[in-house]
Design a protein around this motif. Structure first.
Motif: not given
Length: 77
Positions: A11-23
């Motif tokens: 969800s958009k809410e979950t994506l707010r907490g996703v780091p801007d890094r490779y994984g």
């Protein structure tokens, strides 16, 4: 092989907490069945998955580099 982490809603809410890094990330359906595992820049990949409706759940592991993410992906295929 699945990632051993709890599922989160894609969800958009979950994506707010996703780091801007490779994984490495895994997408799942409503019942928690795995739809596939892949690697890449997490935030970008998951934004695209959300936009295209590629799954309803997600879990991920952060890597230190693109190469590390690809190595982790090999472990989960």
């Amino acid at each position: 092989m699945s990632l051993r982490k709890p599922w989160k809603p894609l969800s958009k809410e979950t994506l707010r907490g996703v780091p801007d890094r490779y994984g490495v990330y895994e997408l799942g359906d409503d019942e928690g069945n795995s739809l596939g595992v892949d690697a890449g820049p997490l935030r970008d990949e998951l934004k695209e998955a959300l936009a295209y409706g590629d799954g309803s759940k997600v879990r991920w592991r952060v890597a230190t580099s693109r190469e590390h993410a690809e190595s982790m992906l090999d472990e989960h295929r």
